[in-house]
Design a protein around this motif. Structure first.
Motif, mmCIF file in Angstrom:
data_model
loop_
_atom_site.group_PDB
_atom_site.id
_atom_site.type_symbol
_atom_site.label_atom_id
_atom_site.label_comp_id
_atom_site.label_asym_id
_atom_site.label_seq_id
_atom_site.Cartn_x
_atom_site.Cartn_y
_atom_site.Cartn_z
ATOM 1 N N LYS A 38 0.938 -1.106 -0.065
ATOM 2 C CA LYS A 38 0.103 0.037 0.056
ATOM 3 C C LYS A 38 0.872 1.136 0.024
ATOM 4 O O LYS A 38 1.903 1.256 0.631
ATOM 5 N N TYR A 39 0.613 2.190 -0.847
ATOM 6 C CA TYR A 39 1.129 3.497 -0.878
ATOM 7 C C TYR A 39 0.359 4.443 0.058
ATOM 8 O O TYR A 39 -0.989 4.465 0.042
ATOM 9 N N ALA A 40 1.095 5.487 0.504
ATOM 10 C CA ALA A 40 0.299 6.508 1.305
ATOM 11 C C ALA A 40 0.074 7.653 0.471
ATOM 12 O O ALA A 40 1.158 8.183 0.015
ATOM 13 N N LEU A 41 -1.206 7.932 0.346
ATOM 14 C CA LEU A 41 -1.502 9.081 -0.412
ATOM 15 C C LEU A 41 -2.008 10.425 0.561
ATOM 16 O O LEU A 41 -3.007 9.855 1.472
ATOM 17 N N TYR A 42 -1.437 11.261 0.764
ATOM 18 C CA TYR A 42 -1.710 12.374 1.778
ATOM 19 C C TYR A 42 -2.457 13.733 0.849
ATOM 20 O O TYR A 42 -1.950 14.223 -0.273
ATOM 21 N N LEU A 43 -3.876 13.729 1.640
ATOM 22 C CA LEU A 43 -4.343 15.100 0.798
ATOM 23 C C LEU A 43 -3.936 16.233 1.907
ATOM 24 O O LEU A 43 -4.397 15.973 3.098
ATOM 25 N N VAL A 44 -2.977 17.146 1.706
ATOM 26 C CA VAL A 44 -2.610 18.194 2.556
ATOM 27 C C VAL A 44 -3.401 19.447 2.188
ATOM 28 O O VAL A 44 -3.331 19.727 1.057
ATOM 29 N N MET A 100 -0.277 14.236 -2.241
ATOM 30 C CA MET A 100 1.222 13.877 -2.180
ATOM 31 C C MET A 100 1.352 12.315 -1.903
ATOM 32 O O MET A 100 0.773 11.767 -0.979
ATOM 33 N N LEU A 101 2.201 11.629 -3.002
ATOM 34 C CA LEU A 101 1.946 10.179 -2.775
ATOM 35 C C LEU A 101 3.519 9.792 -2.089
ATOM 36 O O LEU A 101 4.395 10.232 -2.685
ATOM 37 N N PHE A 102 3.407 9.076 -1.253
ATOM 38 C CA PHE A 102 4.413 8.332 -0.694
ATOM 39 C C PHE A 102 4.610 6.823 -0.977
ATOM 40 O O PHE A 102 3.756 6.112 -1.112
ATOM 41 N N THR A 116 0.445 16.396 -6.848
ATOM 42 C CA THR A 116 -0.099 16.938 -7.861
ATOM 43 C C THR A 116 -1.196 17.853 -6.999
ATOM 44 O O THR A 116 -1.546 17.729 -5.888
ATOM 45 N N SER A 117 -1.973 18.520 -7.665
ATOM 46 C CA SER A 117 -3.029 19.409 -7.319
ATOM 47 C C SER A 117 -4.212 18.762 -6.859
ATOM 48 O O SER A 117 -4.439 17.648 -7.636
ATOM 49 N N LEU A 126 -2.868 10.084 -10.979
ATOM 50 C CA LEU A 126 -2.240 9.218 -10.321
ATOM 51 C C LEU A 126 -3.012 7.686 -10.450
ATOM 52 O O LEU A 126 -2.151 6.763 -10.005
ATOM 53 N N VAL A 127 -4.159 7.517 -10.673
ATOM 54 C CA VAL A 127 -4.800 6.304 -10.709
ATOM 55 C C VAL A 127 -5.080 5.608 -12.038
ATOM 56 O O VAL A 127 -5.312 4.461 -12.175
ATOM 57 N N THR A 128 -4.728 6.491 -13.207
ATOM 58 C CA THR A 128 -5.411 6.140 -14.473
ATOM 59 C C THR A 128 -4.013 6.214 -15.335
ATOM 60 O O THR A 128 -3.330 7.247 -15.437
ATOM 61 N N SER A 129 -3.828 5.072 -16.106
ATOM 62 C CA SER A 129 -2.530 4.936 -16.800
ATOM 63 C C SER A 129 -3.091 3.924 -17.822
ATOM 64 O O SER A 129 -3.222 2.688 -17.773
ATOM 65 N N PRO A 130 -2.780 4.322 -18.970
ATOM 66 C CA PRO A 130 -3.041 3.487 -20.403
ATOM 67 C C PRO A 130 -1.943 2.478 -20.265
ATOM 68 O O PRO A 130 -2.415 1.139 -20.789
#
Length: 226
Positions: A38-44, A100-102, A116-117, A126-130
């Motif tokens: 699991k990656y840590a996604l921070y909403l700051v 911010m992704l850790f 990213t904003s 962050l979550v969508t990638s072809p």
């Protein structure tokens, strides 16, 4: 230098391809039984979110079920100096909500991998990638291992490397065999007391020796979430 590195990594891939956890090839064993980190996604955010921003945060929370991150929300307003020092290495001088992704905690990396904003388009990046979608499609179809070639602003050089890589991989495919002891899902009726359950596949994904590659040039910007 590039070709030497390519041959070196191809040799590693050969070794990985014939390495077995029990009789199941290690690439398949890992796919079915190793848990995703699991990656840590921070909403700051400098202050509490607006009603519209809260709705987007709720969409991100809902997306946790289909992604490999955990969302942590931090409101900087009102935090003491001691509390700020307890945070990861985030930019506390921000003036707008930011994602911010850790890396996973076990890596012990304290700096963000990506910032990213806090917008629908920012989150989608962050979550969508072809490339990721193609990666998943190939894995579900039974491709054993997939190499992702990063072009690093040199697409023509990367293309030549990818073509060379594909030639090597095609040769490797012909030199690796799947052990007879592997029990596929449609053969579970043959399981008895002598069967090592580690040799039993956990999914109906086709088991085959097939390698492939993808290029980062296939990446495109996703559509906004909202």
């Amino acid at each position: 230098m590039t070709r030497k590195a390519l041959k070196f990594f191809t040799t590693l891939l050969t070794l990985a391809g014939i390495a077995y956890a029990c009789q199941v090839p290690v690439f398949r064993y890992a796919l079915e039984r190793w848990e995703t980190d699991k990656y840590a996604l921070y909403l700051v955010t400098p202050k509490p979110l607006s009603a519209e921003q809260t709705q987007l945060a709720e969409k991100i929370i809902a997306a946790q079920d289909t992604t490999n991150f955990e969302l942590n929300s931090i409101v900087l307003e009102g935090l003491s100096e001691r509390e700020l020092w307890q945070l990861p290495e985030i930019d506390t001088s921000i003036t707008e909500p930011t994602l911010m992704l850790f890396a996973p905690a076990k890596t012990q990396q304290t700096k963000p991998l990506y910032t990213t904003s806090f917008t629908g388009s920012g989150f989608q990046q962050l979550v969508t990638s072809p490339v990721r979608k193609q990666l998943v499609k190939k894995l579900i179809a039974g491709t054993s291992c997939i190499w992702i070639v990063i072009h690093n602003n040199k697409p023509q050089e990367a293309l030549a490397i990818q073509q060379d890589l594909d030639k090597h991989l095609a040769k490797i495919e012909t030199k690796i065999e799947i052990a007879d002891a592997v029990v596929e899902t449609d053969e579970r009726h043959t399981i008895d007391d002598s069967t090592d359950l580690d040799d039993v596949l956990r999914s109906s994904i086709p088991l085959k020796i097939e390698f492939g590659s993808l290029s980062s040039t296939q990446m495109t910007l996703p559509k906004p979430l909202s």
